[in-house]
Design a protein around this motif. Sequence first.
Motif: not given
Length: 117
Positions: A19-22, A25-27, A45-52, A57-67
């Motif tokens: 869950v580390g990273g700014k 948790p918002f995602i 829905r996640v204001p301030g986050v860049s596309e990159k 973050q989505l890639r990491e969450l998917a790799t970890d099986g969260v998303v």
Amino acid sequence: MAKDKTSYTCGLDAAVDVVGGKWKPFIIWELHVHGTLRFGELRRRVPGVSEKMLVQQLRELATDGVVHREVYREVPPRVEYSLTGLGRALNAALLPLGEWGDSYMEQIVSRERTTPV
């Protein structure tokens, strides 16, 4: 550099790694509240986050099986994101942390303002 996932010292170490990273948790929260979202919806829905950063973050969450990332073979391509069972369990674990933050936010902010640099 990604952490060697076999070198965790305890469960908290593993949880913080996932869950580390700014933005993570918002995602997770937005997917919990709104269910399945497309990339553009999630970015709004996640204001301030860049596309990159959102992609990373989505890639990491998917790799970890969260998303779960679902790609629809259409023109134009459509990609949707949702929480897995592991992601829903992680969100439930984060709820008390959010409640703690709500309870002590004023105290944390006032200390930040009065602490000399």
